[in-house]
Design an enzyme around this catalytic site. Structure first.
Site, PDB file in Angstrom:
ATOM      1  N   TRP A   1      83.190  65.795  15.265  1.00  0.00           N
ATOM      2  CA  TRP A   1      83.090  65.838  16.724  1.00  0.00           C
ATOM      3  C   TRP A   1      83.212  64.452  17.358  1.00  0.00           C
ATOM      4  O   TRP A   1      83.676  64.309  18.497  1.00  0.00           O
ATOM      5  CB  TRP A   1      81.773  66.487  17.161  1.00  0.00           C
ATOM      6  CG  TRP A   1      80.523  65.821  16.655  1.00  0.00           C
ATOM      7  CD1 TRP A   1      79.847  66.112  15.506  1.00  0.00           C
ATOM      8  CD2 TRP A   1      79.800  64.744  17.272  1.00  0.00           C
ATOM      9  NE1 TRP A   1      78.743  65.288  15.357  1.00  0.00           N
ATOM     10  CE2 TRP A   1      78.687  64.439  16.431  1.00  0.00           C
ATOM     11  CE3 TRP A   1      79.976  64.014  18.440  1.00  0.00           C
ATOM     12  CZ2 TRP A   1      77.767  63.437  16.739  1.00  0.00           C
ATOM     13  CZ3 TRP A   1      79.066  63.009  18.752  1.00  0.00           C
ATOM     14  CH2 TRP A   1      77.977  62.730  17.907  1.00  0.00           C
TER      15      TRP A   1
ATOM     16  N   TRP B   1      72.838  70.391  34.305  1.00  0.00           N
ATOM     17  CA  TRP B   1      73.305  70.055  32.946  1.00  0.00           C
ATOM     18  C   TRP B   1      73.570  68.553  32.841  1.00  0.00           C
ATOM     19  O   TRP B   1      73.235  67.910  31.832  1.00  0.00           O
ATOM     20  CB  TRP B   1      74.588  70.817  32.611  1.00  0.00           C
ATOM     21  CG  TRP B   1      74.388  72.150  31.979  1.00  0.00           C
ATOM     22  CD1 TRP B   1      74.581  73.372  32.563  1.00  0.00           C
ATOM     23  CD2 TRP B   1      73.967  72.423  30.630  1.00  0.00           C
ATOM     24  NE1 TRP B   1      74.307  74.376  31.655  1.00  0.00           N
ATOM     25  CE2 TRP B   1      73.926  73.830  30.473  1.00  0.00           C
ATOM     26  CE3 TRP B   1      73.617  71.615  29.549  1.00  0.00           C
ATOM     27  CZ2 TRP B   1      73.557  74.438  29.269  1.00  0.00           C
ATOM     28  CZ3 TRP B   1      73.255  72.216  28.352  1.00  0.00           C
ATOM     29  CH2 TRP B   1      73.216  73.609  28.227  1.00  0.00           C
TER      30      TRP B   1
ATOM     31  N   TRP C   1      80.315  67.693  23.558  1.00  0.00           N
ATOM     32  CA  TRP C   1      80.914  67.754  22.225  1.00  0.00           C
ATOM     33  C   TRP C   1      79.914  68.215  21.174  1.00  0.00           C
ATOM     34  O   TRP C   1      80.241  69.028  20.305  1.00  0.00           O
ATOM     35  CB  TRP C   1      81.522  66.393  21.841  1.00  0.00           C
ATOM     36  CG  TRP C   1      82.932  66.313  22.316  1.00  0.00           C
ATOM     37  CD1 TRP C   1      83.393  65.777  23.482  1.00  0.00           C
ATOM     38  CD2 TRP C   1      84.069  66.851  21.643  1.00  0.00           C
ATOM     39  NE1 TRP C   1      84.747  65.948  23.588  1.00  0.00           N
ATOM     40  CE2 TRP C   1      85.199  66.598  22.467  1.00  0.00           C
ATOM     41  CE3 TRP C   1      84.259  67.514  20.440  1.00  0.00           C
ATOM     42  CZ2 TRP C   1      86.484  67.004  22.111  1.00  0.00           C
ATOM     43  CZ3 TRP C   1      85.543  67.912  20.078  1.00  0.00           C
ATOM     44  CH2 TRP C   1      86.635  67.652  20.913  1.00  0.00           C
TER      45      TRP C   1
ATOM     46  N   GLU D   1      75.378  73.225  37.104  1.00  0.00           N
ATOM     47  CA  GLU D   1      76.259  72.248  36.453  1.00  0.00           C
ATOM     48  C   GLU D   1      75.739  70.831  36.680  1.00  0.00           C
ATOM     49  O   GLU D   1      75.822  69.971  35.792  1.00  0.00           O
ATOM     50  CB  GLU D   1      77.692  72.388  36.982  1.00  0.00           C
ATOM     51  CG  GLU D   1      78.382  73.678  36.582  1.00  0.00           C
ATOM     52  CD  GLU D   1      78.467  73.848  35.075  1.00  0.00           C
ATOM     53  OE1 GLU D   1      78.956  72.929  34.388  1.00  0.00           O
ATOM     54  OE2 GLU D   1      78.027  74.898  34.572  1.00  0.00           O
TER      55      GLU D   1
ATOM     56  N   TRP E   1      83.185  66.879   6.881  1.00  0.00           N
ATOM     57  CA  TRP E   1      84.352  67.091   7.741  1.00  0.00           C
ATOM     58  C   TRP E   1      85.639  66.852   6.958  1.00  0.00           C
ATOM     59  O   TRP E   1      85.707  65.976   6.098  1.00  0.00           O
ATOM     60  CB  TRP E   1      84.295  66.138   8.946  1.00  0.00           C
ATOM     61  CG  TRP E   1      83.047  66.246   9.764  1.00  0.00           C
ATOM     62  CD1 TRP E   1      81.981  65.402   9.770  1.00  0.00           C
ATOM     63  CD2 TRP E   1      82.737  67.285  10.701  1.00  0.00           C
ATOM     64  NE1 TRP E   1      81.021  65.830  10.654  1.00  0.00           N
ATOM     65  CE2 TRP E   1      81.451  66.988  11.243  1.00  0.00           C
ATOM     66  CE3 TRP E   1      83.396  68.435  11.145  1.00  0.00           C
ATOM     67  CZ2 TRP E   1      80.831  67.794  12.198  1.00  0.00           C
ATOM     68  CZ3 TRP E   1      82.789  69.240  12.096  1.00  0.00           C
ATOM     69  CH2 TRP E   1      81.517  68.920  12.612  1.00  0.00           C
TER      70      TRP E   1
ATOM     71  N   ASN F   1      86.947  72.882  32.503  1.00  0.00           N
ATOM     72  CA  ASN F   1      85.727  72.931  31.706  1.00  0.00           C
ATOM     73  C   ASN F   1      85.742  74.047  30.663  1.00  0.00           C
ATOM     74  O   ASN F   1      85.314  73.857  29.527  1.00  0.00           O
ATOM     75  CB  ASN F   1      84.496  73.081  32.603  1.00  0.00           C
ATOM     76  CG  ASN F   1      83.205  72.897  31.825  1.00  0.00           C
ATOM     77  OD1 ASN F   1      83.019  71.880  31.165  1.00  0.00           O
ATOM     78  ND2 ASN F   1      82.327  73.878  31.864  1.00  0.00           N
TER      79      ASN F   1
END
Length: 432
Positions: free
Chosen positions: A340, A259, A363, A256, A287, A322
């Site tokens: 997004w 990331w 996102w 994590e 969208w 998360n």
């Protein structure tokens, strides 16, 4: 006028194991720590009881007290960094300014301007690595380019980490602090803010929790995550210490942290992701951006319990689990076909641990538009996610007291219809 050196706190609100502060105190004399409440950032905040501002203010009060016990103090200014450093350059004979590097576009632009102001006064500007284990440029592929896929990046990161002694810094030479009486400390009210009542998770590294992280992290009703995000964001804990604990205890937890560094690298090398899809083809998506549906999502009133529970948790606490972050983001972008960027901005306003690189990366991952993202045809099913990760509905019932009654809203969209619409919309965009 006596020469002094400034150490400029930013995302590193601690005295111990602080790279820039350590080197300033080792290499200079008369070091005065500084913090700037940056109006370029604060003026954009709509919520004037923002818990993050309250948190920063309280951490600075603690640092100021610690410095005063050492015979020094903390210089606190409110304004734009350019205004502040122009004034400080006139008021002090500045030998040097030390700080820790920040990799976000605004920060890099800001630091360039400050360095130029200081150069005119022949003041040295020095920055150090502190918020990351390996900063952008340290992990590159065989062609000398940045990685665009997480797995090979993490493999090289881990190999380099295991070959490098990542040590916490020893205690610096506190005698080189500038001797000073207590300096004035601006109040929240003087900056147009007021204290927030939102509770901040403790700055405590629960090593037993980390040891079991891979088994507990996906279940939102359990205390299975560290909640250290805000402390990493503002540097009230050392990334070196946390990474070393993770390496000893749980590789899933360590990943994590990797990331986080992967997304920091992506933002540094590809700053266009701030407002564009990492994969340009995805900017062709049409969208729907229905304001009423977006508002229902924001308020946790979509009729999809796991989504609504997550959004209500976020709105009340500034935190969202998360696993539920992924579910809520997938729901907004694919079920509702809302851009997004709308969801990212909402999270940015609400999250205690908001970090531009990680928020943007998360996102874009959920929307399928980002680097190493989930494919567009992978769409989280809220019902199966609930059955798997909240089977007893503990999390849902905690955040939705009216669940199971007539007061709880009906679903705002049909799952089968929404999934088919998303697949069609994405496919059409990518065929252009």
């Amino acid at each position: 006028m006596e020469k002094i050196t400034l150490f400029w706190f930013r995302r590193d609100l601690r005295l111990e194991d602080n790279s820039g502060l350590y080197y300033a105190l080792q290499q200079e004399k008369n070091v005065l720590p500084l913090f700037i409440f940056d109006r370029n950032i604060l003026d954009r905040l709509e919520e004037k009881s923002d818990p993050r501002v309250t948190f920063i203010h309280s951490q600075l009060a603690e640092i100021k007290s610690q410095l005063e016990q050492k015979g020094s103090s903390l210089l606190v200014r409110y304004g734009t960094p350019e205004e502040v450093f122009s004034a400080l350059s006139a008021a002090y004979d500045l030998q040097a300014v030390y700080t820790n590097r920040d990799y976000e576009p605004y920060a890099k632009d800001r630091d360039g301007k400050i360095e130029a102001i200081l150069k005119e006064k022949e003041t040295v500007f020095l920055s150090f690595k502190d918020q990351l284990i390996f900063e952008p440029g340290e992990i590159l592929n065989g062609s000398g380019e940045f990685y665009k896929v997480f797995t090979p990046f993490s493999r090289v990161w881990l190999e380099k980490f295991r070959q490098t002694a990542i040590l916490e810094l020893e205690s610096p030479n506190w005698k080189n602090l500038l001797a000073s009486k207590a300096l004035p400390f601006i109040s929240l009210e003087e900056m147009g803010f007021k204290p927030s009542s939102v509770q901040i998770p403790p700055k405590f590294t629960d090593e037993d929790l980390i040891s079991h992280y891979d088994q507990t992290r996906d279940f939102p009703a359990k205390k299975g995550t560290s909640r250290l995000g805000i402390h990493l964001r503002f540097g009230t804990i050392s990334i070196r210490k946390l990474a070393n604990v993770a390496a000893e205890r749980n590789e899933t937890f360590l990943k994590e942290l990797i990331w986080r560094e992967f997304y920091a690298m992506i933002l540094a090398f590809h700053p266009q992701v701030v407002d564009q899809a990492f994969k340009p083809a995805y900017d062709q998506i049409v969208w729907r951006n229905d304001p009423a549906e977006f508002q229902a999502w924001c308020e946790g009133k979509t009729g999809f319990p796991i989504v609504d529970a997550g959004m209500r948790e976020l709105n009340e606490t500034g935190y969202i689990h998360n696993r539920v972050r992924m579910i809520t983001a997938s729901f907004l972008t694919k079920f509702l076909l809302v851009d997004w960027r709308w969801g990212e901005a909402y999270f940015a306003a609400k999250l205690l641990d908001f970090e531009l690189a990680s928020n943007n990366g998360g996102w874009q991952w959920a929307a399928g538009t980002g680097t190493d993202a989930q494919p567009y045809f992978r769409i989280f099913n809220p019902e199966t996610q609930t059955a798997k990760f909240d089977p007893n509905l503990e999390y849902i019932k905690k955040w939705i007291p009216e669940f199971g009654t007539n007061m709880y809203p009906k679903p705002i969209v049909d799952y089968t219809f929404a999934r088919a619409r998303a697949l069609s919309t994405y496919k059409k965009a990518l065929e252009q």
